[in-house]
Design a protein around this motif. Sequence first.
Motif, short mmCIF file in Angstrom:
data_model
loop_
_atom_site.label_atom_id
_atom_site.label_comp_id
_atom_site.label_asym_id
_atom_site.label_seq_id
_atom_site.Cartn_x
_atom_site.Cartn_y
_atom_site.Cartn_z
N LYS A 61 27.02 -24.71 39.92
CA LYS A 61 27.38 -23.42 39.34
C LYS A 61 26.55 -23.17 38.08
O LYS A 61 26.27 -24.09 37.32
CB LYS A 61 28.87 -23.35 39.00
CG LYS A 61 29.36 -24.32 37.94
CD LYS A 61 30.86 -24.12 37.68
CE LYS A 61 31.39 -25.11 36.66
NZ LYS A 61 32.86 -24.94 36.41
N VAL A 63 26.63 -21.32 34.63
CA VAL A 63 27.64 -20.80 33.72
C VAL A 63 26.98 -20.15 32.51
O VAL A 63 26.17 -20.77 31.83
CB VAL A 63 28.58 -21.94 33.25
CG1 VAL A 63 29.66 -21.39 32.31
CG2 VAL A 63 29.22 -22.64 34.45
N GLU A 71 33.13 -18.59 28.72
CA GLU A 71 32.27 -18.96 29.85
C GLU A 71 32.57 -18.10 31.08
O GLU A 71 33.73 -17.81 31.38
CB GLU A 71 32.45 -20.43 30.19
CG GLU A 71 32.01 -21.37 29.06
CD GLU A 71 32.03 -22.83 29.48
OE1 GLU A 71 32.61 -23.13 30.55
OE2 GLU A 71 31.46 -23.66 28.75
N THR A 72 31.51 -17.72 31.78
CA THR A 72 31.63 -16.97 33.02
C THR A 72 30.67 -17.57 34.04
O THR A 72 29.52 -17.86 33.71
CB THR A 72 31.28 -15.48 32.83
OG1 THR A 72 32.11 -14.92 31.82
CG2 THR A 72 31.48 -14.71 34.13
N ILE A 73 31.13 -17.77 35.26
CA ILE A 73 30.24 -18.28 36.31
C ILE A 73 29.32 -17.15 36.75
O ILE A 73 29.76 -16.15 37.30
CB ILE A 73 31.03 -18.84 37.50
CG1 ILE A 73 31.82 -20.06 37.05
CG2 ILE A 73 30.08 -19.23 38.64
CD1 ILE A 73 32.65 -20.72 38.14
N ILE A 76 26.63 -19.14 42.07
CA ILE A 76 26.84 -20.41 42.77
C ILE A 76 25.56 -20.72 43.53
O ILE A 76 25.12 -19.95 44.38
CB ILE A 76 28.02 -20.33 43.75
CG1 ILE A 76 29.33 -20.01 43.00
CG2 ILE A 76 28.16 -21.64 44.51
CD1 ILE A 76 29.77 -21.08 42.03
N GLU A 96 22.98 -20.44 28.96
CA GLU A 96 23.63 -20.82 30.20
C GLU A 96 23.29 -22.26 30.56
O GLU A 96 22.33 -22.83 30.04
CB GLU A 96 23.23 -19.87 31.33
CG GLU A 96 21.76 -19.87 31.66
CD GLU A 96 21.38 -18.84 32.75
OE1 GLU A 96 21.93 -17.73 32.70
OE2 GLU A 96 20.56 -19.18 33.60
N LEU A 181 35.44 -25.58 44.65
CA LEU A 181 35.73 -24.75 43.49
C LEU A 181 37.20 -24.87 43.09
O LEU A 181 38.09 -24.91 43.93
CB LEU A 181 35.44 -23.26 43.80
CG LEU A 181 34.00 -22.89 44.11
CD1 LEU A 181 33.93 -21.42 44.53
CD2 LEU A 181 33.10 -23.14 42.91
N ASP A 185 37.47 -21.76 38.57
CA ASP A 185 36.11 -21.37 38.98
C ASP A 185 36.15 -20.04 39.72
O ASP A 185 35.35 -19.14 39.44
CB ASP A 185 35.49 -22.43 39.91
CG ASP A 185 35.09 -23.69 39.18
OD1 ASP A 185 34.81 -23.62 37.97
OD2 ASP A 185 35.05 -24.76 39.83
N GLN A 188 36.73 -17.17 37.39
CA GLN A 188 35.53 -16.81 36.63
C GLN A 188 34.55 -16.03 37.50
O GLN A 188 33.93 -15.07 37.03
CB GLN A 188 34.86 -18.06 36.07
CG GLN A 188 35.61 -18.70 34.92
CD GLN A 188 34.82 -19.82 34.28
OE1 GLN A 188 33.60 -19.85 34.32
NE2 GLN A 188 35.52 -20.77 33.67
N ILE A 189 34.42 -16.42 38.74
CA ILE A 189 33.47 -15.75 39.63
C ILE A 189 33.85 -14.29 39.86
O ILE A 189 32.99 -13.41 39.88
CB ILE A 189 33.39 -16.50 40.99
CG1 ILE A 189 32.71 -17.85 40.79
CG2 ILE A 189 32.62 -15.68 42.02
CD1 ILE A 189 32.80 -18.76 41.99
#
Length: 225
Positions: A61, A63, A71-73, A76, A96, A181, A185, A188-189
């Motif tokens: 991932k 990030v 934090e944001t994903i 992937i 990142e 995940l 996770d 965040q996605i």
Amino acid sequence: MYEDLKYWYLRDHKLFRTLSFSQIKQLCIITGFKKANKGEIIYFSSSEVPRIFLLKKGNIKIVAVDEEGNETIKDIIQKGDLFGELTLETDNQSNEYAKVLSDDVVICSFLLSDFEDLLLRNPSLALSYTKFVGLKMKRIKNSYSNLISKDARTRLFQFLKDWAEKEGSRTDNKVVIENYLTQNDIAQIICTSRQTATQLLNEMETNGILVYNRKEIIINNINQL
């Protein structure tokens, strides 16, 4: 042994199909080779030695971290995908990192300077790379568009559908996805809270749409997404 592995990894990748045997063997000389374990961080955008990475096995991932530390994903990364300094420019403003999601991964990497030189010497490879990165950027842009225009439930359904199409094992309309995940996770996605993501997944289980656990996600009927 590593040189042989690197050769087969590179030869099998669609990006390098325009290269000859000798060119790929030469490419092996400048290619780094690494294995990593789940939870390991393998890339920071602030690295003093910028690289481009090629994932040969596993999942990673990307990030993004904002100024407040949230934090944001961002993406992937799956088998065959590229990550790192894909624009061939070092972006000192971005913050990142890449973290391993699956039990083990295999990565090839190139120094940005070496990769730029490779593209200059191989125009056909440069064209393939431009198309490859262009499609990747288009996919990310479409993902952001979905985040803006759709509600959390619709975003979750779309994410699961895309994940199932890419990595799921399908029997008729039933799809089984190996789950690497966490619920955080997934939250965040799709840019929502963990509480909301958990609530939505629980609703889907209650309604018989899927079965969710740490090892796998079973979607009983993909047409319901």
